[in-house]
Scaffold this motif. Sequence first.
Motif, mmCIF file in Angstrom:
data_model
loop_
_atom_site.group_PDB
_atom_site.id
_atom_site.type_symbol
_atom_site.label_atom_id
_atom_site.label_comp_id
_atom_site.label_asym_id
_atom_site.label_seq_id
_atom_site.Cartn_x
_atom_site.Cartn_y
_atom_site.Cartn_z
ATOM 1 N N TRP A 1 45.716 47.193 130.745
ATOM 2 C CA TRP A 1 45.434 45.771 130.595
ATOM 3 C C TRP A 1 44.073 45.420 131.187
ATOM 4 C CZ3 TRP A 1 48.372 42.852 127.553
ATOM 5 C CH2 TRP A 1 49.702 43.228 127.341
ATOM 6 N N THR A 2 43.286 44.624 130.463
ATOM 7 C CA THR A 2 42.009 44.114 130.958
ATOM 8 C C THR A 2 42.032 42.596 130.886
ATOM 9 O OG1 THR A 2 40.772 46.057 130.214
ATOM 10 C CG2 THR A 2 39.507 44.051 130.641
ATOM 11 N N LEU A 3 41.745 41.953 132.001
ATOM 12 C CA LEU A 3 41.656 40.498 132.017
ATOM 13 C C LEU A 3 40.281 40.091 131.488
ATOM 14 C CD1 LEU A 3 42.950 37.787 132.838
ATOM 15 C CD2 LEU A 3 41.922 38.104 135.107
ATOM 16 N N THR A 4 40.266 39.196 130.507
ATOM 17 C CA THR A 4 39.010 38.733 129.913
ATOM 18 C C THR A 4 38.959 37.210 129.973
ATOM 19 O OG1 THR A 4 39.862 38.529 127.644
ATOM 20 C CG2 THR A 4 39.079 40.709 128.336
ATOM 21 N N ALA A 5 37.760 36.636 129.960
ATOM 22 C CA ALA A 5 37.641 35.186 130.136
ATOM 23 C C ALA A 5 36.443 34.625 129.387
ATOM 24 C CB ALA A 5 37.528 34.850 131.623
ATOM 25 N N THR A 6 36.521 33.333 129.105
ATOM 26 C CA THR A 6 35.422 32.608 128.474
ATOM 27 C C THR A 6 35.201 31.293 129.203
ATOM 28 O OG1 THR A 6 34.533 31.833 126.358
ATOM 29 C CG2 THR A 6 36.844 31.343 126.805
ATOM 30 N N ILE A 7 34.033 30.676 128.991
ATOM 31 C CA ILE A 7 33.669 29.397 129.595
ATOM 32 C C ILE A 7 33.539 28.347 128.501
ATOM 33 C CG2 ILE A 7 31.837 28.140 130.815
ATOM 34 C CD1 ILE A 7 31.245 30.745 132.328
ATOM 35 N N LEU A 8 34.171 27.188 128.703
ATOM 36 C CA LEU A 8 34.085 26.107 127.733
ATOM 37 C C LEU A 8 32.733 25.405 127.815
ATOM 38 C CD1 LEU A 8 37.159 26.629 127.755
ATOM 39 C CD2 LEU A 8 37.472 24.158 127.462
ATOM 40 N N THR A 9 32.240 24.969 126.660
ATOM 41 C CA THR A 9 31.013 24.183 126.610
ATOM 42 C C THR A 9 31.249 22.904 125.819
ATOM 43 O OG1 THR A 9 30.147 25.177 124.564
ATOM 44 C CG2 THR A 9 29.626 26.294 126.639
ATOM 45 N N SER A 10 30.381 21.919 126.059
ATOM 46 C CA SER A 10 30.439 20.652 125.330
ATOM 47 C C SER A 10 29.010 20.236 125.003
ATOM 48 C CB SER A 10 31.121 19.577 126.177
ATOM 49 O OG SER A 10 30.362 19.304 127.346
#
Length: 233
Positions: free
Chosen positions: A154-163
């Motif tokens: 398992w690899t934890l992955t993430a993203t950042i929200l933009t507006s």
Amino acid sequence: MCGRFVQARSTGDLTALFSVTEPATDLPEPSWNVAPTQTVAVVIDSAKGEGEQVRRLEPARWSLTPSWSKTIKTKFPTFNARSEDIATKASWKGPLKAHRAIVPVDGYYEWQTDDNGIKTPTYIHGADGETLALAGLYSWWPDHALDENDPNYWTLTATILTSSAIDELLGIHDRNPVPLPEHLWGQWLDPTVIGDQALVDEAVRSALPVAQTLQFHTVPPLRGDGPQLIEAT
């Protein structure tokens, strides 16, 4: 857009600021030049079965990979997620429901291009050195090429929200990340709150006063790593 950022706070500082009860032992070293796909520290709330929620500080690959993807590398960039229609997109709508994260940063970089095509980086940061709690999503990606008992399965992955960028930052870039105010941290992280477009829209609205306090200055070209990268030119 948020394509490079600074994450230089100590584990102890982040643990105290976000009331983390379970900080991981393999968190990344401080960096003033974090790039997509590198490992970053993220804050998540989770609960196993009927157990109590636990607030964790975990290392994650900065570029979200949906659990259904056959490879960890996606066809399109996934280090940022547009907030406007996030609930309708295949990569985001699953994590949005209950896998929301906070990506703590000291600041981030954007580039301006002059008439000669020369790009100058601008460092955008919180007032008085405050940590920014950027709204994010996370996903656990399984590597089916490995045995399920393999610690790297398992690899934890993430993203950042933009507006859309606030007026104060529009001259630098047409997008900015979504910095959550402290009163919204708990709701954003709570996996029992079903995430939808309304929750994201509320986060964007609530982030506006924080974004309006951001400060910025130009910095030298980003080469290597270290605190000298954020010194004003």
